[in-house]
Write a protein that holds these residues in place. Sequence first.
Motif, mmCIF file in Angstrom:
data_model
loop_
_atom_site.group_PDB
_atom_site.id
_atom_site.type_symbol
_atom_site.label_atom_id
_atom_site.label_comp_id
_atom_site.label_asym_id
_atom_site.label_seq_id
_atom_site.Cartn_x
_atom_site.Cartn_y
_atom_site.Cartn_z
ATOM 1 N N LEU A 34 0.827 -1.212 0.000
ATOM 2 C CA LEU A 34 0.000 0.000 0.000
ATOM 3 C C LEU A 34 0.860 1.260 0.000
ATOM 4 O O LEU A 34 0.476 2.285 -0.573
ATOM 5 C CB LEU A 34 -0.940 0.003 1.219
ATOM 6 N N ASP A 35 2.029 1.165 0.640
ATOM 7 C CA ASP A 35 2.946 2.323 0.680
ATOM 8 C C ASP A 35 3.426 2.730 -0.710
ATOM 9 O O ASP A 35 3.855 3.868 -0.909
ATOM 10 C CB ASP A 35 4.165 2.001 1.559
ATOM 11 N N ARG A 36 3.364 1.816 -1.677
ATOM 12 C CA ARG A 36 3.805 2.144 -3.035
ATOM 13 C C ARG A 36 2.895 3.175 -3.689
ATOM 14 O O ARG A 36 3.287 3.844 -4.638
ATOM 15 C CB ARG A 36 3.831 0.873 -3.891
ATOM 16 N N GLN B 94 7.034 10.362 -4.579
ATOM 17 C CA GLN B 94 7.401 9.015 -4.147
ATOM 18 C C GLN B 94 6.606 7.841 -4.722
ATOM 19 O O GLN B 94 7.204 6.838 -5.119
ATOM 20 C CB GLN B 94 7.365 8.938 -2.608
ATOM 21 N N PRO B 95 5.257 7.902 -4.777
ATOM 22 C CA PRO B 95 4.512 6.704 -5.194
ATOM 23 C C PRO B 95 4.829 6.272 -6.625
ATOM 24 O O PRO B 95 5.366 7.051 -7.418
ATOM 25 C CB PRO B 95 3.032 7.152 -5.089
ATOM 26 N N ASP B 96 4.483 5.025 -6.942
ATOM 27 C CA ASP B 96 4.689 4.513 -8.297
ATOM 28 C C ASP B 96 3.917 5.341 -9.319
ATOM 29 O O ASP B 96 4.323 5.458 -10.471
ATOM 30 C CB ASP B 96 4.239 3.052 -8.382
ATOM 31 N N ALA C 117 3.221 8.627 -8.925
ATOM 32 C CA ALA C 117 3.405 9.999 -8.420
ATOM 33 C C ALA C 117 2.898 11.030 -9.424
ATOM 34 O O ALA C 117 3.005 10.856 -10.641
ATOM 35 C CB ALA C 117 4.881 10.249 -8.110
ATOM 36 N N LEU C 118 2.350 12.117 -8.883
ATOM 37 C CA LEU C 118 1.724 13.134 -9.725
ATOM 38 C C LEU C 118 2.715 13.752 -10.713
ATOM 39 O O LEU C 118 2.385 13.967 -11.884
ATOM 40 C CB LEU C 118 1.130 14.221 -8.820
ATOM 41 N N LEU C 119 3.922 14.038 -10.259
ATOM 42 C CA LEU C 119 4.918 14.634 -11.165
ATOM 43 C C LEU C 119 5.285 13.660 -12.283
ATOM 44 O O LEU C 119 5.501 14.071 -13.433
ATOM 45 C CB LEU C 119 6.177 15.045 -10.393
ATOM 46 N N THR C 120 5.358 12.376 -11.967
ATOM 47 C CA THR C 120 5.643 11.362 -12.987
ATOM 48 C C THR C 120 4.557 11.365 -14.060
ATOM 49 O O THR C 120 4.842 11.260 -15.258
ATOM 50 C CB THR C 120 5.728 9.964 -12.340
ATOM 51 N N GLN C 121 3.311 11.520 -13.633
ATOM 52 C CA GLN C 121 2.191 11.548 -14.576
ATOM 53 C C GLN C 121 2.286 12.760 -15.504
ATOM 54 O O GLN C 121 2.119 12.635 -16.729
ATOM 55 C CB GLN C 121 0.859 11.582 -13.820
#
Length: 440
Positions: free
Chosen positions: A14-16, A342-344, A346-350
């Motif tokens: 879930l932390d991912r 951090q998350p898989d 992540a908003l910036l990644t999107q």
Amino acid sequence: MKTTLTPKQIVKELDRYIIGQSKAKRAVAVALRNRYRRAQLAPELREEVTPKNILMKGPTGVGKTEIARRLAKLVGAPFLKVEATKFTEVGYVGRDVESMIRDLAEVSVRLVKEERIKDVEIKARDAMEKKLLDLLFPQIKETRPDIPEQIIKDDILHELRNNKLDNMTVEIEVTETPKMQLDMGSGMGIDIGSIFGGAGLGGKHKKKRKMTVGEAREAILQEESDKLIDDDSVNSEALMRAEQDGIIFIDEIDKIVGSNSKASGQDVSREGVQTDILPIVEGSSVMTKYGVIKTDHILFIAAGAFHISKVQDLIPELQGRFPVRVELDNLTKDDFIAILTQPDNALLTQYKAMLAVDKVDLKFTDEAIAEIAQVAEYENETSENIGARRLHTVMEQLLEDISFNACGEFDTVDVVVDNNYVKEHLEKDIKTLNLKKYII
């Protein structure tokens, strides 16, 4: 149950995707592990162990729904989200509370069918290719009369698998089943087509249609998959999965709490909804078009902001059916920075991936990320607290010019979003934020 993950492993998964909220993650992880533990018990004891339903309290956008959804996805469990405000007491206009169980059954059938389709995918694909080969061979043979048949067939199959024939037109027979539903009230319905088999009233019948090979590929694959799948077996397993593994997330449960004043019509209706939900959560049998579902072992997760009402304002019987209480934390600046990076997913990644489509190589400095998080935290404090959703508002405002001007017609352009860029494009919000520091 597909997984034997320990609670620590569940939390790690879930932390991912979800930042913070460790108490809520621990609660759902234990609830999930208890399902596995229950499954290992002797049958007579297994029936006595019921799920410990969870009540989450916290503002919108802090991860309540996402925790429940990711949990279900992690183990392949049938999952349904409903809003308590969609239901009303019997006699008022609105949905019957039992419809949530019927909807869960639909989700479960779809889930099991998708799994079965994957299991028969190779056989169905072979049958599909054979049918398309038979349809295409006469057309292509006419253009290559001197070539041996086997060579033509091998060439067709090779081009078919490489999608080189997708624009050719073929005529295929498709099975159509007109849906004629007779409403029986309370969300139930009888499919008249299932009563009249064959080609009669509402029955299945074949119809010839012209379509491209690309379209025919999907239609034939679906038909061949359906032939290889036993619907009765699918429905039987789906009912079992819904009963034993199903998770229902009841959102906005605080909205069906009446006020403390003497009952108005609306408050009577709200309390009536709680009374109607109670037997579903306690354990009852609900008729669906696939059969009867017992709700005794479905895990219910209820959630609400409770910023006007309190958990204690729910009727005592319903409170008792949600023994595990979890309060989710408001998101801070540090949480927003983590959500951005951090998350898989992540908003910036999107945003980087989206703009890369139009040849924009987007980069963010650490100072810019901190400033974005600061603005999001301030906006939540001074206006409506919408949690992580505030980041979407801030990011859209920040990147509006870049998104509008990006067109993908030129070479890749490097764009660095630094502290100055953030201050320039979020000027109004930052000025208000700076002014706040000097107001006592």
